[in-house]
Design a protein around this motif. Structure first.
Motif, PDB file in Angstrom:
ATOM      1  N   GLN A  31      43.499 -71.777 -35.647  1.00 43.77           N
ATOM      2  CA  GLN A  31      44.383 -71.046 -34.748  1.00 43.77           C
ATOM      3  C   GLN A  31      43.830 -69.663 -34.428  1.00 43.77           C
ATOM      4  O   GLN A  31      43.847 -69.225 -33.271  1.00 43.77           O
ATOM      5  CB  GLN A  31      45.775 -70.924 -35.385  1.00 43.77           C
ATOM      6  CG  GLN A  31      46.494 -72.243 -35.576  1.00 43.77           C
ATOM      7  CD  GLN A  31      46.111 -72.961 -36.858  1.00 43.77           C
ATOM      8  OE1 GLN A  31      45.145 -72.572 -37.528  1.00 43.77           O
ATOM      9  NE2 GLN A  31      46.867 -73.992 -37.208  1.00 43.77           N
ATOM     10  N   SER A  32      43.323 -68.965 -35.444  1.00 42.01           N
ATOM     11  CA  SER A  32      42.843 -67.599 -35.228  1.00 42.01           C
ATOM     12  C   SER A  32      41.630 -67.562 -34.316  1.00 42.01           C
ATOM     13  O   SER A  32      41.571 -66.770 -33.377  1.00 42.01           O
ATOM     14  CB  SER A  32      42.511 -66.936 -36.570  1.00 42.01           C
ATOM     15  OG  SER A  32      43.687 -66.759 -37.342  1.00 42.01           O
ATOM     16  N   ILE A  33      40.653 -68.401 -34.593  1.00 47.84           N
ATOM     17  CA  ILE A  33      39.438 -68.319 -33.783  1.00 47.84           C
ATOM     18  C   ILE A  33      39.687 -68.859 -32.383  1.00 47.84           C
ATOM     19  O   ILE A  33      39.054 -68.426 -31.410  1.00 47.84           O
ATOM     20  CB  ILE A  33      38.251 -69.033 -34.467  1.00 47.84           C
ATOM     21  CG1 ILE A  33      36.932 -68.491 -33.889  1.00 47.84           C
ATOM     22  CG2 ILE A  33      38.349 -70.537 -34.335  1.00 47.84           C
ATOM     23  CD1 ILE A  33      35.738 -68.758 -34.753  1.00 47.84           C
ATOM     24  N   CYS A  34      40.647 -69.789 -32.254  1.00 50.01           N
ATOM     25  CA  CYS A  34      40.969 -70.303 -30.928  1.00 50.01           C
ATOM     26  C   CYS A  34      41.504 -69.186 -30.037  1.00 50.01           C
ATOM     27  O   CYS A  34      41.201 -69.133 -28.838  1.00 50.01           O
ATOM     28  CB  CYS A  34      42.003 -71.429 -31.046  1.00 50.01           C
ATOM     29  SG  CYS A  34      42.429 -72.196 -29.474  1.00 50.01           S
ATOM     30  N   ARG A  35      42.294 -68.283 -30.619  1.00 52.97           N
ATOM     31  CA  ARG A  35      42.862 -67.179 -29.839  1.00 52.97           C
ATOM     32  C   ARG A  35      41.826 -66.112 -29.510  1.00 52.97           C
ATOM     33  O   ARG A  35      42.081 -65.229 -28.689  1.00 52.97           O
ATOM     34  CB  ARG A  35      44.028 -66.556 -30.609  1.00 52.97           C
ATOM     35  CG  ARG A  35      45.198 -67.504 -30.856  1.00 52.97           C
ATOM     36  CD  ARG A  35      46.381 -66.772 -31.455  1.00 52.97           C
ATOM     37  NE  ARG A  35      47.440 -67.708 -31.807  1.00 52.97           N
ATOM     38  CZ  ARG A  35      47.721 -68.103 -33.051  1.00 52.97           C
ATOM     39  NH1 ARG A  35      46.999 -67.626 -34.067  1.00 52.97           N
ATOM     40  NH2 ARG A  35      48.698 -68.955 -33.291  1.00 52.97           N
ATOM     41  N   ARG A  36      40.667 -66.164 -30.169  1.00 53.87           N
ATOM     42  CA  ARG A  36      39.649 -65.121 -30.001  1.00 53.87           C
ATOM     43  C   ARG A  36      38.319 -65.685 -29.505  1.00 53.87           C
ATOM     44  O   ARG A  36      37.252 -65.111 -29.733  1.00 53.87           O
ATOM     45  CB  ARG A  36      39.444 -64.384 -31.319  1.00 53.87           C
ATOM     46  CG  ARG A  36      40.749 -63.803 -31.892  1.00 53.87           C
ATOM     47  CD  ARG A  36      40.565 -63.281 -33.300  1.00 53.87           C
ATOM     48  NE  ARG A  36      41.839 -62.891 -33.892  1.00 53.87           N
ATOM     49  CZ  ARG A  36      42.003 -62.460 -35.142  1.00 53.87           C
ATOM     50  NH1 ARG A  36      40.937 -62.360 -35.944  1.00 53.87           N
ATOM     51  NH2 ARG A  36      43.188 -62.130 -35.607  1.00 53.87           N
ATOM     52  N   LEU A  37      38.368 -66.813 -28.844  1.00 55.96           N
ATOM     53  CA  LEU A  37      37.132 -67.462 -28.413  1.00 55.96           C
ATOM     54  C   LEU A  37      36.322 -66.604 -27.453  1.00 55.96           C
ATOM     55  O   LEU A  37      35.087 -66.715 -27.397  1.00 55.96           O
ATOM     56  CB  LEU A  37      37.448 -68.813 -27.754  1.00 55.96           C
ATOM     57  CG  LEU A  37      37.799 -69.965 -28.703  1.00 55.96           C
ATOM     58  CD1 LEU A  37      38.187 -71.202 -27.905  1.00 55.96           C
ATOM     59  CD2 LEU A  37      36.643 -70.281 -29.647  1.00 55.96           C
ATOM     60  N   ASP A  38      37.012 -65.739 -26.700  1.00 53.78           N
ATOM     61  CA  ASP A  38      36.302 -64.945 -25.686  1.00 53.78           C
ATOM     62  C   ASP A  38      35.205 -64.072 -26.291  1.00 53.78           C
ATOM     63  O   ASP A  38      34.222 -63.750 -25.612  1.00 53.78           O
ATOM     64  CB  ASP A  38      37.291 -64.060 -24.916  1.00 53.78           C
ATOM     65  CG  ASP A  38      38.171 -64.878 -23.985  1.00 53.78           C
ATOM     66  OD1 ASP A  38      37.834 -66.054 -23.763  1.00 53.78           O
ATOM     67  OD2 ASP A  38      39.188 -64.348 -23.509  1.00 53.78           O
TER      68      ASP A  38
END
Length: 503
Positions: free
Chosen positions: A98-105
């Motif tokens: 969940q965390s890395i998905c929200r920060r993929l940019d």
């Protein structure tokens, strides 16, 4: 443990993954709880030539895995979760999906060359996991799971190309790496029929209400069945755990409750000052005390991984420890999602049902002995089915009969799991099987052909009897056909039929 202390099965796991990454991008590795999955991941990432991402299934495991990687490899891992932010330049990153998905940019698409997905049966196919894996689509991906269930792995077949290696619980027990498990079903009339489901598992508040009236009876069960054992008990809520400890005191049991606010009781339990430690999932991960030889799960669950983790608190081996006693309360419910001890090793729903029946028969039942009995029954049923339905061509080898003769029941009763396994056998496979004398009409899946060829090549490397020889050795009463060499089989069959007989 240093990287030079890897156990043989861990070396086997890593060698298989490294080998298969030469031809495949997405691999699945099955490793039971207690096999040292963090060690396996750490060693793979330590030796990887490039950046690595480890996707944990739960927040509490992120820092734990990052710390274990540092202790193992001597290298810091960046943490991507909540207020913790990994940095571009970190070679290894541990994160929740969940965390890395929200920060993929912030992460270049080609930043990671290796992605390890923990608890892959739950952590691969969701929408967020799909976004992460698509973003890093050029990376090699290793999914790690502990589930033995075929149906769980079949769902993963749309993404993973191959099950590279399987190190199951039964194997670890047989090889002496983990403790033997005794199952004892105990009557505890907790009715789960009105307990709601929240986020895929039983609602903890409802569980607490259902269990509280039965805590004194549960304590009596400990006094009766776990006397002299070191016990860890799991409850759904802190308040329920505290009430259970009070009930244990009333039964004369030296018990202590532990939670995140006070762990002194845990250290006292480890020193031997208490015989039972009770908690509300605090100890399901990240804690091991090998002398613990009884697990009492008063926290029914629909989560296989949680159940495995709770049981795993007692599976470590220790000097003087003979086995682990798993007390299995017979909860009242028709919910087939309730995880029962049979799910620890059963490969299908029907296997789980047969194994559960044996485990609930009363008394202490050895899990592996019960499984062996179920396997023998499967062999008998398959042999009878073969006898009734076999339509073999003259002088050809039947695939099911060949597998049964080697007690390879999973190959005899084959079910495809991954998408490539469902395809028809390749021309090359069919040619190899035909040369070995097999009736190829009965082999309809590529995965089945692959399993049979693996058995065949292993026997060939060991210079053992060919499939045709094996079939004739059994027909002519050879005392040990499975282990007879090619030369021994030739001599035996020559004596039976004469030199001119071709087999």
């Amino acid at each position: 443990m240093s990287r030079f202390d890897l156990r043989p099965y861990q070396q086997e796991f890593l060698a298989a993954v490294r080998r298969d990454f030469r031809e495949h991008d997405h691999l699945l590795g099955v490793a039971a709880t207690g096999s040292g999955k963090t060690i396996l991941a750490s060693e793979l990432m330590r030796g990887w030539n490039g950046n690595c991402l480890f996707l944990a299934d739960a927040q509490e495991l992120v820092h734990q895995n990052a710390d274990k990687f540092f202790r193992y490899a001597g290298e810091f891992a960046g943490v991507e979760m909540a207020d913790s932010k990994a940095l571009l330049g970190d070679r290894v990153v541990v994160a929740t999906t969940q965390s890395i998905c929200r920060r993929l940019d912030k992460w270049p698409r080609d930043y990671f060359g290796l992605v390890i997905v923990d608890e892959a049966h739950r952590n691969t196919l969701g929408a967020m996991a799909a976004q992460v894996l698509l973003h890093f689509e050029s990376a090699k991906v290793l999914g790690v799971t502990a589930t033995p269930f075929r149906s769980d792995r079949r769902q993963l077949g749309s993404f993973y190309e191959k099950i590279s290696v399987e190190i199951g619980l039964a194997r670890l027990i047989k090889e002496g790496w983990l403790s033997r498990i005794l199952i004892k079903s105990v009557p505890l009339p907790v009715d789960l029929s009105q307990v709601r489901t929240t986020a895929g598992d039983y609602n903890e508040g409802d569980l607490g209400e259902a269990i509280v009236p039965h805590l004194r009876q549960a304590a009596r069960l400990i006094a009766e069945h776990a006397h002299g054992r070191r016990t860890v008990a799991f409850l759904p809520l802190i308040a329920t755990s505290q009430a259970f400890v009070q009930a244990c005191h009333e039964e004369g049991i030296r018990a202590v409750h532990v939670d995140g606010n006070d762990r002194e009781g845990l250290r006292a339990y480890e020193r031997g000052e208490f015989d039972l430690v009770s908690n509300a999932s605090l100890l399901s991960t990240g804690w091991d005390h090998p002398p613990t030889d009884c697990v009492f799960i008063l926290r029914p669950t629909k989560s296989l991984s949680l159940f495995q983790q709770m049981v795993g608190r007692g599976t470590r081996i220790a000097e003087g420890k003979e086995n682990l006693l798993l007390l299995d309360p017979l909860f009242l419910t028709d919910d087939h999602s309730l995880i029962k001890p049979a799910r620890l090793i059963a490969r299908s729903q029907s296997n789980a049902a047969d194994l559960s029946e044996r485990l609930s028969g009363g008394g202490e039942v050895d899990l592996l002995e019960a499984e062996e009995s179920v396997v023998q029954d499967r062999e008998s049923k398959l042999a009878e089915k073969l006898r009734l339905t076999a339509k073999r061509k003259a002088r050809t080898v039947d695939a099911i009969e060949f597998c049964l003769s080697l007690h390879a029941v999973d190959a005899a009763d084959y079910e495809p799991e991954l998408s490539w396994e469902c395809k028809p056998p390749s021309d090359r496979q069919l040619e190899a099987l035909a040369r070995a004398g097999f009736d190829t009409d009965s082999i309809v899946y590529r995965g089945h052909a692959s399993k049979i060829l693996d058995l065949l090549f292993t026997r060939r490397d060991m210079k053992l009897a060919t499939p045709k020889q094996l079939a004739w050795l059994r027909k002519t009463g050879h005392p040990s056909p499975e282990t007879a060499t090619f030369d021994e089989a030739s001599e035996w069959l020559s004596d039976c039929f004469g030199e001119g007989r071709a087999v």
